[in-house]
Design an enzyme around this catalytic site. Structure first.
Site, PDB file in Angstrom:
ATOM      1  N   ASP A 168      -2.627   2.319  -6.168  1.00  0.00           N
ATOM      2  CA  ASP A 168      -1.596   2.348  -5.130  1.00  0.00           C
ATOM      3  C   ASP A 168      -1.615   1.126  -4.223  1.00  0.00           C
ATOM      4  O   ASP A 168      -1.003   1.147  -3.154  1.00  0.00           O
ATOM      5  CB  ASP A 168      -1.755   3.607  -4.280  1.00  0.00           C
ATOM      6  CG  ASP A 168      -3.112   3.675  -3.585  1.00  0.00           C
ATOM      7  OD1 ASP A 168      -4.033   2.953  -4.001  1.00  0.00           O
ATOM      8  OD2 ASP A 168      -3.249   4.462  -2.625  1.00  0.00           O
ATOM      9  N   GLU A 169      -2.266   0.045  -4.648  1.00  0.00           N
ATOM     10  CA  GLU A 169      -2.436  -1.087  -3.741  1.00  0.00           C
ATOM     11  C   GLU A 169      -2.500  -2.384  -4.534  1.00  0.00           C
ATOM     12  O   GLU A 169      -3.135  -2.443  -5.585  1.00  0.00           O
ATOM     13  CB  GLU A 169      -3.722  -0.886  -2.938  1.00  0.00           C
ATOM     14  CG  GLU A 169      -3.987  -1.904  -1.873  1.00  0.00           C
ATOM     15  CD  GLU A 169      -5.284  -1.626  -1.134  1.00  0.00           C
ATOM     16  OE1 GLU A 169      -5.590  -2.387  -0.204  1.00  0.00           O
ATOM     17  OE2 GLU A 169      -5.998  -0.658  -1.487  1.00  0.00           O
ATOM     18  N   ASP A 222       0.872  -1.177   0.000  1.00  0.00           N
ATOM     19  CA  ASP A 222       0.000   0.000   0.000  1.00  0.00           C
ATOM     20  C   ASP A 222       0.909   1.227   0.000  1.00  0.00           C
ATOM     21  O   ASP A 222       1.665   1.451   0.947  1.00  0.00           O
ATOM     22  CB  ASP A 222      -0.902  -0.011   1.232  1.00  0.00           C
ATOM     23  CG  ASP A 222      -2.099   0.918   1.080  1.00  0.00           C
ATOM     24  OD1 ASP A 222      -2.127   1.698   0.121  1.00  0.00           O
ATOM     25  OD2 ASP A 222      -3.006   0.848   1.924  1.00  0.00           O
TER      26      ASP A 222
END
Length: 476
Positions: free
Chosen positions: A105-106, A11
């Site tokens: 973003d993950e 993350d």
């Protein structure tokens, strides 16, 4: 559930805000809020410096401004974020063929499938090396969680924030989860949390002690049984490499309600064009066009039309969206509009009639332009007329968006701090420079032009051709 902590969850830390801080030296270490900056905007991401004041994602921007009035408020640059995301995902794919992106973003990574980790020691080594590589390639930080299941790996990465690594050893899961709040478990939102609290259940350990029958009684068979299994740290979900997009859509929220029907039509046409650009960028086509309208009273209407076959033709999507708009009453005012395409495919079945109409319209406009050029006088060559018209349109259409990139003939690369009353304020700096100076120009200054974002790391790959803001759009 496997017996080694070889599921990795990455993350990125405050991704959008961190990317803006990396791009703008004057904002490093300061409160930054990225989101819609109009009165109806919401926070997309807040830097950790802004979170100290209570600012968080999904908060109305007006509330954020009251909590952190001195923060920098910037409009998202999604094309920059997508470019950085691709760099990060490339590093993950080098670790394993099983990478499951959840957002820009993950992502989850199955390290065992990539034969890069097989026990706690090797998994920790991979995680630490990944964090170093992300920093070197993007200049940003990410938090890593390692565990024997997806649920636990995600919880571990939350515990690791910011810029850390947490590994949960197999056999320690129940002890680690027990004292945590019920809100830690996936699927437990405010409503479910309140329901459990009223039943005297506030921790994960208390969920396990209540038993499956009690959870089913409180929450229903599916949710109750699932929550009980998670409280026991049971999660057998595999990492799935392909998470196919179900739809492509764009939408805009307007600071002031739109009442003019002509303006509404124009906005729908513009959104349809942006939607097709995103559709083509994903190398997909779609069969169903969807129109979303949120009216002045917050009521939201959706209308859809299914075409004869998948398409990525802008004329087809524009015409379908226009037809859908005719069935919606907008007389009271419109606060949000959106256009989307569903039923995605990787091929097209073009609407030849729409293409023919679009070509006919283009020919008609060209002919009209030629007639106007002739009426201006025989002394002007055709190319010169086109250049002159192009310059007028460019000056009229130019918009200076807070946080977006510009370039000045004399002062070089910079970014917009703000604009209004015919003036635009620019700070001239790059990701690799010291904090730069601020200068103010007329909004129509011919020496000042929109620019491409620069890579966050000097010498890094990637330039971004599109210059307009892309907030409010998404691939689901």
């Amino acid at each position: 559930m496997r017996t080694a902590p070889t599921i990795l969850h990455l993350d990125m830390d405050a991704f959008y805000a961190s990317a803006e801080q990396a791009s703008k030296p004057s904002l490093r270490g300061k409160a930054v809020v990225v989101g819609g900056i109009g009165p109806r905007g919401v926070v997309a991401t807040a830097s950790y410096e802004a979170r100290v004041f209570g600012v968080h994602s999904a908060m109305p921007i007006g509330q954020a401004r009251r909590l952190a009035p001195n923060a920098a408020y910037l409009v998202p640059r999604f094309r920059l974020y997508r470019e950085v995301s691709e760099q990060v995902m490339g590093l993950l794919r080098a670790l394993s063929p099983l990478v499951e992106p959840l957002s820009l973003d993950e992502a989850f990574v199955d390290l065992e499938a990539g034969e890069t980790a097989w026990d706690a020691a090797s998994a920790r080594l991979v995680g630490e090396r990944l964090r170093d590589e992300i920093k070197a390639v993007t200049g940003l930080t990410g938090s890593v969680g390692l565990a024997a299941s997806k649920m636990l790996a995600k919880i571990a990465s939350e515990e690791a924030k910011p810029d850390g690594l947490v590994l949960i050893e197999p056999g320690t899961e129940r002890a680690m989860l027990g004292p945590m709040s019920v809100r830690t478990l996936p699927g437990v939102g405010p409503a479910t949390g309140d329901h459990l609290r009223r039943a005297g259940i506030t921790t994960v350990e208390e969920i396990a002690e209540a038993g499956e029958d009690e959870l089913v009684r409180l929450l229903g068979k599916s949710h109750g049984a699932s929550l009980y299994a998670m409280a026991l740290a049971h999660d057998d979900r595999p990492v799935v490499a392909e998470r196919d997009a179900k739809s492509v859509s764009v939408e805009d929220t307007y600071d002031v309600d739109i009442h003019d029907r002509v303006r509404v039509r124009t906005e729908v046409q513009r959104l349809a064009e942006r939607c097709v650009q995103r559709l083509r960028g994903a190398e997909r086509s779609g069969r169903t066009v969807v129109l979303k309208v949120r009216r002045y009273d917050f009521s939201t209407l959706t209308r859809s039309e299914t075409l004869r076959g998948p398409t990525d033709d802008p004329a087809v999507v524009r015409e379908a969206a226009a037809r859908l708009l005719e069935s919606v009453d907008t007389t009271g005012g419109v606060r949000l509009l959106g256009v989307g395409v569903t039923g995605l495919a990787d091929y097209t079945q073009e609407d030849l009639f729409a293409q023919a109409r679009a070509q006919a319209e283009a020919d008609a406009h060209a002919a009209e332009g030629e007639r106007e050029g002739e009426a201006e006088g025989a002394g002007c060559a055709g190319d010169e007329v086109q250049v002159a018209v192009g310059e007028v349109v460019e000056a009229a259409d130019r918009r200076w968006v807070a946080g977006h990139d510009v370039r000045h003939e004399e002062f070089g690369h910079g970014w917009v701090q703000g604009s209004g009353l015919g003036r635009v304020t620019v700070r001239f700096e790059t990701p690799y420079s010291e904090p730069g100076r601020v200068r103010t120009f007329r909004t129509d200054d011919p020496a000042l032009l929109p620019a491409e974002p620069l890579p966050l790391v000097e010498g890094g790959a990637g330039r971004f051709a599109a210059l307009e803001p892309d907030a409010g759009s998404g691939v689901v």
